[in-house]
Scaffold this active site. Structure first.
Site, PDB file in Angstrom:
ATOM      1  N   TYR A 162      -6.131   6.580   4.272  1.00  0.00           N
ATOM      2  CA  TYR A 162      -6.313   5.526   3.285  1.00  0.00           C
ATOM      3  C   TYR A 162      -5.533   4.262   3.663  1.00  0.00           C
ATOM      4  O   TYR A 162      -6.088   3.152   3.687  1.00  0.00           O
ATOM      5  CB  TYR A 162      -5.884   5.986   1.891  1.00  0.00           C
ATOM      6  CG  TYR A 162      -5.732   4.811   0.965  1.00  0.00           C
ATOM      7  CD1 TYR A 162      -6.849   4.215   0.405  1.00  0.00           C
ATOM      8  CD2 TYR A 162      -4.475   4.248   0.726  1.00  0.00           C
ATOM      9  CE1 TYR A 162      -6.724   3.086  -0.392  1.00  0.00           C
ATOM     10  CE2 TYR A 162      -4.340   3.119  -0.064  1.00  0.00           C
ATOM     11  CZ  TYR A 162      -5.464   2.541  -0.617  1.00  0.00           C
ATOM     12  OH  TYR A 162      -5.343   1.413  -1.390  1.00  0.00           O
ATOM     13  N   CYS A 203     -26.078   2.408 -12.979  1.00  0.00           N
ATOM     14  CA  CYS A 203     -25.161   3.532 -12.782  1.00  0.00           C
ATOM     15  C   CYS A 203     -25.881   4.848 -13.053  1.00  0.00           C
ATOM     16  O   CYS A 203     -26.402   5.081 -14.153  1.00  0.00           O
ATOM     17  CB  CYS A 203     -23.957   3.391 -13.711  1.00  0.00           C
ATOM     18  SG  CYS A 203     -22.807   4.786 -13.657  1.00  0.00           S
ATOM     19  N   ASP A 246      -9.737   5.569  -2.289  1.00  0.00           N
ATOM     20  CA  ASP A 246      -8.694   6.235  -3.062  1.00  0.00           C
ATOM     21  C   ASP A 246      -9.346   6.932  -4.257  1.00  0.00           C
ATOM     22  O   ASP A 246     -10.578   7.008  -4.351  1.00  0.00           O
ATOM     23  CB  ASP A 246      -7.613   5.239  -3.504  1.00  0.00           C
ATOM     24  CG  ASP A 246      -8.121   4.239  -4.545  1.00  0.00           C
ATOM     25  OD1 ASP A 246      -9.352   4.201  -4.812  1.00  0.00           O
ATOM     26  OD2 ASP A 246      -7.296   3.487  -5.104  1.00  0.00           O
ATOM     27  N   GLU A 305       0.818  -1.206   0.000  1.00  0.00           N
ATOM     28  CA  GLU A 305       0.000   0.000   0.000  1.00  0.00           C
ATOM     29  C   GLU A 305       0.860   1.266   0.000  1.00  0.00           C
ATOM     30  O   GLU A 305       0.528   2.252  -0.649  1.00  0.00           O
ATOM     31  CB  GLU A 305      -0.947  -0.001   1.204  1.00  0.00           C
ATOM     32  CG  GLU A 305      -2.041  -1.054   1.135  1.00  0.00           C
ATOM     33  CD  GLU A 305      -2.978  -0.853  -0.045  1.00  0.00           C
ATOM     34  OE1 GLU A 305      -3.047   0.267  -0.593  1.00  0.00           O
ATOM     35  OE2 GLU A 305      -3.645  -1.828  -0.436  1.00  0.00           O
TER      36      GLU A 305
END
Length: 303
Positions: A120, A209, A138, A37
């Site tokens: 994060y 969507c 993110d 990460e």
């Protein structure tokens, strides 16, 4: 759109189509996930994979890195970019050894207290290493949620508290399913719901969507202007570090003078490296990577 439908659809897609990345393999340690990460911040996956593998081969546990020098961490970081991450990752390893007996903590508050670990990264480790339910947000996730839920073509340049709330509302209640959904949202934004060329026909949530239904097009230009590299202090810093990484002994100032012709810019870049804890003076007219030797007397950075 119901929350379980969205997470379930994306998670099913992820289980079938996710990229085969080494830190996603079963049994990968929390330390290895933390390293991935940190490396993935502002660095493409293709560059991270070999660096991550080499790093974990050398330092498979936090204690191994904590016992080594900052200089070796900087050398091992190579040309991944933003080398302060290497120093912070070593500081993180030291803190893990001192505070948590060498084990990456599983509590969010303890992860957030580690050097260099922000909102994060802490949530990513808690979710991906320990299977906990946290919104992992993110740029890719913000874009997916902004488009699919809010119907907006772009989420903007920075993460806001509202982004965490909106993402958490989409997560399943069960922690393991939520952790899977977090990884799935991120992957969807990285490979399908991209910023400029989204592949909507391949998207598992195209039919629900809100952005797709609105008929809006993706923005024509970048959300943020790409950072220039050539000729910047970042480039000069990289050239200076490149020379210093090649030497375990102090490097004379005259050798560093050869990497860039602009004396003022070179001196500024070198001073910045010292200030950031990446480089240290070695005597009055030489420099070395931080931690490559005993503490030296202070030198004049403008010389």
């Amino acid at each position: 759109m119901t929350q379980p439908d969205f997470a379930t659809l994306v998670s099913r897609w992820f289980q079938e189509h996710a990229r085969d990345l080494p830190w996603r393999a079963p049994g990968v340690s929390p330390w290895a996930i933390l390293v991935s990460e940190v490396m993935l911040q502002q660095t493409p996956v293709v560059r991270v994979v070999p660096a991550w593998q080499a790093w974990l081969t050398r330092w498979p546990e936090p204690a191994a890195l904590a016992a080594d020098t900052p200089a070796e961490a900087i050398r091992m970081w190579g040309r991944l970019g933003y080398p302060r991450r290497a120093v912070r990752l070593r500081e993180c390893a030291v803190a893990i050894v001192e505070r948590h007996a060498g084990r990456v903590p599983d509590r969010l508050d303890q992860l957030l207290a580690l050097p260099g670990v922000g909102t994060y990264t802490a949530r990513a480790v808690a979710a991906f290493a320990y299977g906990q339910r946290h919104p992992v947000v993110d740029t890719n996730v913000r874009r997916v949620v902004s488009r699919a839920v809010a119907g907006e073509p772009d989420a903007g340049p920075v993460t806001r508290p509202a982004d965490l709330v909106a993402t958490e509302e989409l997560l399943p209640v069960q922690p393991a399913a939520a952790a899977l959904a977090s990884a799935a949202f991120m992957e969807l934004g990285a490979v399908i719901c991209t910023a400029r060329s989204p592949r909507c026909p391949a998207c598992p949530v195209e039919s629900i969507c809100a952005w797709r239904a609105s008929g809006q097009e993706a923005p024509a230009g970048p959300t943020r202007r790409p950072q220039r590299y050539a000729g910047t202090d970042r480039q000069v810093r990289g050239l200076l570090l490149g020379v210093l990484r090649e030497h375990s002994e102090p490097v004379p100032h005259q050798r560093l003078d050869q990497v860039w012709s602009d004396d003022v810019q070179r001196a500024r870049a070198l001073a910045g490296l010292v200030q950031d804890g990446l480089v240290e003076p070695a005597g009055t007219d030489s420099y070395r990577l931080a931690g490559d030797g005993p503490s030296p007397p202070t030198a004049d950075l403008t010389a």
